[in-house]
Scaffold this motif. Structure first.
Motif, PDB file in Angstrom:
ATOM      1  N   UNK A  42       0.605  -1.668   0.244  1.00 27.63           N
ATOM      2  CA  UNK A  42      -0.075  -0.024   0.598  1.00 27.63           C
ATOM      3  C   UNK A  42       0.796   0.803  -0.367  1.00 27.63           C
ATOM      4  N   UNK A  43       1.908   1.363   0.963  1.00 29.03           N
ATOM      5  CA  UNK A  43       2.673   2.654   0.378  1.00 29.03           C
ATOM      6  C   UNK A  43       3.175   2.705  -0.760  1.00 29.03           C
ATOM      7  N   UNK A  44       4.077   1.725  -0.656  1.00 29.02           N
ATOM      8  CA  UNK A  44       5.344   1.878  -2.176  1.00 29.02           C
ATOM      9  C   UNK A  44       3.896   2.619  -3.594  1.00 29.02           C
ATOM     10  N   UNK A  45       2.605   2.343  -3.195  1.00 28.01           N
ATOM     11  CA  UNK A  45       1.722   2.559  -4.398  1.00 28.01           C
ATOM     12  C   UNK A  45       1.182   3.589  -3.797  1.00 28.01           C
ATOM     13  N   UNK A  46       1.291   4.806  -3.108  1.00 29.77           N
ATOM     14  CA  UNK A  46       1.152   6.180  -1.961  1.00 29.77           C
ATOM     15  C   UNK A  46       2.386   7.028  -2.628  1.00 29.77           C
ATOM     16  N   UNK A  47       3.037   6.399  -2.651  1.00 28.39           N
ATOM     17  CA  UNK A  47       5.188   6.795  -2.756  1.00 28.39           C
ATOM     18  C   UNK A  47       4.757   7.232  -4.569  1.00 28.39           C
ATOM     19  N   UNK A  48       4.017   5.647  -5.258  1.00 28.44           N
ATOM     20  CA  UNK A  48       4.166   5.560  -6.264  1.00 28.44           C
ATOM     21  C   UNK A  48       3.247   6.953  -7.031  1.00 28.44           C
ATOM     22  N   UNK A  49       1.715   7.260  -6.096  1.00 30.93           N
ATOM     23  CA  UNK A  49       1.260   8.107  -6.447  1.00 30.93           C
ATOM     24  C   UNK A  49      -0.026   7.167  -7.116  1.00 30.93           C
ATOM     25  N   UNK A  50      -0.183   6.098  -6.759  1.00 36.93           N
ATOM     26  CA  UNK A  50      -1.102   5.422  -7.499  1.00 36.93           C
ATOM     27  C   UNK A  50      -2.572   5.024  -6.304  1.00 36.93           C
ATOM     28  N   UNK A  51      -2.383   4.882  -5.722  1.00 36.74           N
ATOM     29  CA  UNK A  51      -3.467   5.443  -4.148  1.00 36.74           C
ATOM     30  C   UNK A  51      -3.378   6.403  -3.865  1.00 36.74           C
ATOM     31  N   UNK A  52      -4.057   7.298  -3.440  1.00 32.28           N
ATOM     32  CA  UNK A  52      -4.149   8.489  -3.279  1.00 32.28           C
ATOM     33  C   UNK A  52      -3.762   8.902  -1.015  1.00 32.28           C
ATOM     34  N   UNK A  53      -3.516   9.972  -0.940  1.00 34.58           N
ATOM     35  CA  UNK A  53      -3.090   9.793  -0.056  1.00 34.58           C
ATOM     36  C   UNK A  53      -3.100  11.154   0.122  1.00 34.58           C
ATOM     37  N   UNK A  54      -3.338  12.290   1.619  1.00 33.64           N
ATOM     38  CA  UNK A  54      -3.289  13.688   2.608  1.00 33.64           C
ATOM     39  C   UNK A  54      -2.037  13.770   2.550  1.00 33.64           C
ATOM     40  N   UNK A  55      -1.013  14.163   1.155  1.00 32.46           N
ATOM     41  CA  UNK A  55      -0.308  14.349   1.350  1.00 32.46           C
ATOM     42  C   UNK A  55       0.318  16.064   2.497  1.00 32.46           C
TER      43      UNK A  55
END
Length: 119
Positions: A10-23
């Protein structure tokens, strides 16, 4: 391979921008985002952009990035205005400690009294 993105992380996907997060912050080596299930008024996760399962694995392989996580935690505390009142930086290691995503991450918690022991 250690350090390489993992397709099922999941966190690799956040880094890649394929899973949204409130950065809330991003550097060359880290990403910081709000926890989706906050345990305090301020609850931000700081992760390295490289994949390692635990803080120890990261520190052994890439100590400069482990230090970057701690520097970012302090900057987030300042940005969130919790640095003067106190805050906690937590690394959970293993399922028995509550780790659910096996990509090292620091929890930056503050904005309320944080009693010890935590639970």
């Amino acid at each position: 391979m250690a350090g390489e993105p993992q397709a099922d992380c999941l966190f690799c996907k956040i880094v890649a921008g394929t899973v949204p997060a409130t950065v809330v912050r991003e550097t060359e080596t880290t990403v910081a985002f709000r926890d989706i299930n906050p345990q305090a008024p301020t609850h931000v996760l700081v992760i390295p952009k490289v994949h390692y399962p635990t803080a120890v694995a990261l520190a052994e392989a890439e100590p400069a990035i482990a230090a970057d996580i701690l520097r970012e935690a302090a900057q987030i505390a300042a940005d969130e205005k919790i640095d003067d009142h106190g805050y906690r930086v937590v690394f959970n290691t293993g399922t028995g400690a509550g780790q659910t995503v096996f990509h090292v991450h620091a929890h930056v918690l503050g904005g309320r009294g944080l009693q010890w022991p935590p639970g």
